[in-house]
Scaffold this active site. Sequence first.
Site, mmCIF file in Angstrom:
data_model
loop_
_atom_site.group_PDB
_atom_site.id
_atom_site.type_symbol
_atom_site.label_atom_id
_atom_site.label_comp_id
_atom_site.label_asym_id
_atom_site.label_seq_id
_atom_site.Cartn_x
_atom_site.Cartn_y
_atom_site.Cartn_z
ATOM 1 C CD1 TRP A 102 5.524 3.183 -4.150
ATOM 2 C CD2 TRP A 102 4.039 2.488 -5.668
ATOM 3 N NE1 TRP A 102 5.072 1.944 -3.767
ATOM 4 C CE2 TRP A 102 4.165 1.490 -4.679
ATOM 5 C CE3 TRP A 102 3.168 2.270 -6.732
ATOM 6 C CZ2 TRP A 102 3.434 0.297 -4.719
ATOM 7 C CZ3 TRP A 102 2.445 1.078 -6.777
ATOM 8 C CH2 TRP A 102 2.586 0.120 -5.772
ATOM 9 C CG ASP A 174 1.251 8.506 -4.528
ATOM 10 O OD1 ASP A 174 0.673 8.370 -3.428
ATOM 11 O OD2 ASP A 174 1.670 7.541 -5.207
ATOM 12 C CE LYS A 198 1.597 1.180 0.868
ATOM 13 N NZ LYS A 198 1.611 1.929 -0.367
HETATM 14 C C1 LIG Z 1 1.499 1.685 -1.850
HETATM 15 C C2 LIG Z 1 1.643 2.842 -2.726
HETATM 16 C C3 LIG Z 1 0.903 2.975 -3.912
HETATM 17 C C4 LIG Z 1 -0.082 1.918 -4.375
HETATM 18 O O1 LIG Z 1 -1.170 1.904 -3.530
HETATM 19 P P1 LIG Z 1 -2.461 0.998 -3.798
HETATM 20 O O2 LIG Z 1 -3.412 1.535 -2.779
HETATM 21 O O3 LIG Z 1 -2.061 -0.421 -3.584
HETATM 22 O O4 LIG Z 1 -2.929 1.249 -5.178
HETATM 23 C C5 LIG Z 1 1.079 4.114 -4.667
HETATM 24 N N1 LIG Z 1 1.938 5.076 -4.295
HETATM 25 C C6 LIG Z 1 2.659 4.988 -3.161
HETATM 26 C C7 LIG Z 1 3.585 6.095 -2.792
HETATM 27 C C8 LIG Z 1 2.543 3.867 -2.352
HETATM 28 O O5 LIG Z 1 3.260 3.775 -1.215
#
Ligand SMILES: *Cc1c(COP(=O)(O)O)cnc(C)c1O
Length: 362
Positions: A102, A174, A198
């Site tokens: 990511w 993030d 998540k």
């Molecule tokens: C799932 C995830 C993303 C992408 O998320 P979306 O909401 O589908 O854009 C980005 N960074 C991390 C760490 C993730 O787990």
Amino acid sequence: MNVVYNFSAGPAMMPKDVLLQATKELQNWKQSGSSIIEISHRSEEFIQVALEAEQDLRDLLNIPDHFKVLFCQGGARGQFSAVPMNLLSCDKKADYINSGYWSECAFIESKKYCIPKSILIKKKHYDRKTFLLPMKKWNFNKDSEYIHYCPNETIDGLSIYEEPCFNDKVIIADFSSCILSREINIENYDLIYAGAQKNIGPAGITIIIIRENLIKFCSKISPSILDYKNILQYNSMFNTPPTFSWYLSGLVFKWLKKNGGLKNIEKLNKKKADLLYKKIDDSDFYINNIDIKNRSNMNVVFYLKDPQLNSIFLEKASLIGLKYLKGHRIVGGMRASIYNAMPLAGVQALINFMSYFENRYG
Ligand SMILES: *Cc1c(COP(=O)(O)O)cnc(C)c1O
């Protein structure tokens, strides 16, 4: 129906109590005669829901007043663009710490908006265990406008538990797959973002926690719906927000508060992860090749020594209600996502199954 434990990485398991409450009040919200998802986002009722959600999130994370909380759309990927568009102009530099899938995606997207430099911190020890360089060894650039990193790599199962302190550097994190999983000090960050699907629950909403003085510049090419100043000015309701996700997120925040807040959930998360990693380490049948310091407490990635057994492992697990254990296609093997909503009993059921499976096929 037997009990099902859902190890999906996202959208992921929600707390049972929250689903029960949502089911109960879905048709008739607080005796209003309407569902919360069929009324205007500008109604008094919904605004109350929205404000309470923000306050509960602030209470959980101890968010100081000089940080703003924004509720956006577009997921974490939307923020891969929004962050550079809001924080710098295209001739400026930014450092992107690369710790896995990511963080690398964020780096690639940012190239459209600035001059990013990728700093690889994922390494292998002589014993082949993967580890991440500690923060003091991050080789960032003096002239970068910010440092972006990802404290929990959802696909790789890699985590950074250190808190950043780089004096005058702007820190962007993030937190999509670890927000609310443990206590953090918001003051150590400048901007935190996280998609909800998540560790909060319902897909559709993205949470941004940002130091107020960073909300000033935004690139002219930015869509208004990603412009932090604009979002703030409209109290996150410039366009119609995903009211169902906002409401459900609010229920999850209340559930967390009721259950002892982040101090408690952090303890429980650590306990669940420790038990599962111990099971893996105690056997030659299961493998995890990540340095203990960087093992994720949220996404436990593991392999069977004999990959030919993968499909039968998944099939048998699913039969007894242990679902969605298949690893992401780019890393293979298994992945057990054990976010806040996964009860200890779910992890214990998985461990029991792993013992059974090893005895039977090992
Ligand atoms: C799932 C995830 C993303 C992408 O998320 P979306 O909401 O589908 O854009 C980005 N960074 C991390 C760490 C993730 O787990």
